[in-house]
Design an enzyme around this catalytic site. Structure first.
Site, PDB file in Angstrom:
ATOM      1  N   ASP A  40      12.825  69.271   7.585  1.00  0.00           N
ATOM      2  CA  ASP A  40      13.233  67.870   7.560  1.00  0.00           C
ATOM      3  C   ASP A  40      13.126  67.353   6.121  1.00  0.00           C
ATOM      4  O   ASP A  40      12.598  68.026   5.239  1.00  0.00           O
ATOM      5  CB  ASP A  40      12.376  67.013   8.514  1.00  0.00           C
ATOM      6  CG  ASP A  40      10.899  67.320   8.397  1.00  0.00           C
ATOM      7  OD1 ASP A  40      10.238  67.419   9.425  1.00  0.00           O
ATOM      8  OD2 ASP A  40      10.404  67.469   7.252  1.00  0.00           O
TER       9      ASP A  40
ATOM     10  N   ASP B   7      12.057  63.945   3.793  1.00  0.00           N
ATOM     11  CA  ASP B   7      11.364  62.665   3.725  1.00  0.00           C
ATOM     12  C   ASP B   7      11.707  61.962   2.417  1.00  0.00           C
ATOM     13  O   ASP B   7      11.899  62.599   1.381  1.00  0.00           O
ATOM     14  CB  ASP B   7       9.851  62.869   3.813  1.00  0.00           C
ATOM     15  CG  ASP B   7       9.418  63.475   5.142  1.00  0.00           C
ATOM     16  OD1 ASP B   7      10.161  63.319   6.134  1.00  0.00           O
ATOM     17  OD2 ASP B   7       8.347  64.111   5.189  1.00  0.00           O
TER      18      ASP B   7
ATOM     19  N   ASP C 181      -1.643  64.704  -0.135  1.00  0.00           N
ATOM     20  CA  ASP C 181      -2.707  65.666   0.118  1.00  0.00           C
ATOM     21  C   ASP C 181      -2.721  66.838  -0.848  1.00  0.00           C
ATOM     22  O   ASP C 181      -3.674  67.016  -1.608  1.00  0.00           O
ATOM     23  CB  ASP C 181      -2.659  66.153   1.572  1.00  0.00           C
ATOM     24  CG  ASP C 181      -1.271  66.593   2.015  1.00  0.00           C
ATOM     25  OD1 ASP C 181      -0.377  66.731   1.161  1.00  0.00           O
ATOM     26  OD2 ASP C 181      -1.082  66.808   3.224  1.00  0.00           O
TER      27      ASP C 181
END
Length: 475
Positions: A88, A90, A168
């Site tokens: 996907d 983002d 992260d």
């Protein structure tokens, strides 16, 4: 690993400067404290718009037209640089979620802890996140964190530089700028990408405490990418597993699916056990796996996950019901055998064992009913495979969960936990013609009749038993 185009090091790159103009990051003159990214111009990296989703490009260009910053970010950028096809795409922007909704009529806002905009294009969803700022000032605790340091709300917006350092892992903090097609690296992620290294941004223990699920993500990305964990990123995994106790069981279900249903489930399982994290998710199963059965290690879970990985690699369907049936079978089986030894009939014993184990597991990893019910059916059908007389085999063949339960039986047999002859019989029975099935059932009935002990006549009661009678009685 296919390396990205090799940008020069930050020490020698002449373009190491703040992005400026065209809605990009403010210059150092206007924001002197902001970290400066390594900027890799289009000719020096491998990302092409031809490999980016058409709908993601629509979102990027439209935000740009509305004078907002628009960047492709995260796993999509990372995978494109590695030569993989992203799952996907983002988008990160300085537009707030409400502003994104004003731009796109096909947009829905989701989340309370972390507000996001989802732009829908049929079945494809482009996730748009606003740049996050420093939600918690250094050395302070606010109502946005609990006593363990876990972030409860994260809707403080900031700059792209702040957003990068809030992400992260360094390899997930790379930005593709639609304004000039350059690549922005704020955390030395390109170097880690080239070296196959997974490294947290910031202090690892603090980052894990902010969101303990990052421990599971560390395992998942290491397995998915084939990367090694940076020493500082790895060390806290051995001691902070207990923090997962505070994570919502529904969220841990989602993370379990990502870990075990992405084609590298066996590797993830082994790493989770290495760090003691599997025991936090499935403690009853881990307790069983810690002991050998008849002198041999229990291999059923490993075989089940390897089988799932193989099916995914071959493009075959998989279901969470079968996955969790595999993960939780060993404690169910042991409890089932205890109940049988206590005199319970098989069907009741299996029902009780499944209920007890499932109830305890729900408080840790919550399995939705649409998966837990077929999972329990797979278990409940296992004793019925032992019944091969009369019309029972034919009735079992028509059960809607027969195929999954049969595959489960074969897996048990391969692991040495069920009779191989039994699994082979059911393989032949379901593939046989109607006449062949009738013959198989008759042969089975004859064998059972031959094994049945003969009843002696009363007139022979005083006679000494013959050798044949003794054998029959023993059988």
């Amino acid at each position: 690993m296919q390396e990205p185009s090799s940008p020069p090091s930050s020490a020698s790159h002449p373009a190491r400067k703040p992005a400026s103009g065209s809605g990009c990051e403010p210059t150092s003159a206007s924001n002197p404290g902001a970290p400066q990214p390594l900027i890799v111009p289009r000719p020096e990296h491998s990302i092409s718009r031809a490999n980016i989703s058409e709908n993601a490009l629509k979102v990027l260009y439209r935000l740009r037209q509305e004078s907002f910053q628009a960047h492709l970010v995260g796993g999509g950028v990372r995978d494109l640089l590695l030569g993989h096809e992203p799952k996907d795409f983002d988008v990160a922007t300085d537009a707030t979620p409400e502003q994104v909704r004003q731009v796109f009529r096909n947009c829905r806002l989701i989340g309370r802890r972390f507000r996001l905009a989802h732009v829908h294009f049929g079945r494809e969803i482009i996730e748009v996140a606003t740049f996050r700022g420093n939600a918690v000032p250094d050395g302070e605790e606010t109502e946005q964190q609990d006593e363990t340091g876990r972030i409860l709300r994260d809707n403080t917006y900031g700059s792209i530089a702040e957003d990068a350092l809030r992400r992260d892992f360094t390899v997930n903090a790379l930005y593709y700028n639609i304004a000039d097609f350059s690549l922005l690296d704020y955390a030395d992620g390109l170097s880690d990408l080239r070296h196959g290294r997974l490294r947290l941004i910031g202090d690892p223990e603090q980052r894990y405490r902010e969101d303990p699920v990052r421990m599971l993500r560390a395992v998942r990305f290491a397995c998915k990418l084939g990367f090694t964990l940076d020493e500082g990123t790895e060390a806290p995994l051995f001691k902070l597993g207990h923090l997962l106790e505070d994570i919502a069981p529904a969220r841990l279900f989602d993370e379990s699916i990502k870990l075990f249903h992405s084609g590298y489930g066996l590797a993830a399982f082994e790493k989770l056990r290495q760090y003691g994290l599997f025991a936090q998710l499935f403690p009853a199963t881990e307790a069983c796996l810690a002991h050998e059965q008849d002198g041999f290690p229990i291999t059923f879970v490993s075989r089940g996950l390897a089988n799932t990985d193989r099916r995914l690699a071959e493009g075959q369907s998989v279901t969470p019901a079968f996955l969790f049936a595999v993960l939780m079978w060993e404690p169910v089986r042991r409890r089932f055998e205890q109940l049988l030894a206590d005199g319970e009939i098989a069907s009741e014993a299996m029902f009780k064992a499944a209920s007890e184990v499932s109830r305890r597991q729900q408080s840790l990893v919550s399995i939705p009913k649409r998966f837990s019910l077929p999972m329990r059916e797979i278990w409940s059908l296992q004793p019925r495979f032992e019944q091969r007389d009369g019309k029972r085999p034919q009735r079992l063949l028509t059960h809607p969960r027969f195929r999954a339960a049969y595959d489960f039986l074969v897996l048990r047999a391969q692991a040495g936990e069920a009779d191989l002859e039994l699994a082979d019989w059911w393989t032949r029975f379901q593939e046989a013609s109607a006449d062949e099935r009738a013959s198989m059932l008759e042969r089975g009935a004859m064998k059972r009749r031959r094994r049945r002990p003969r009843r002696r006549k009363s007139s022979q009661a005083t006679d000494a038993p013959s050798h044949a009678d003794t054998l029959d009685a023993a059988n």
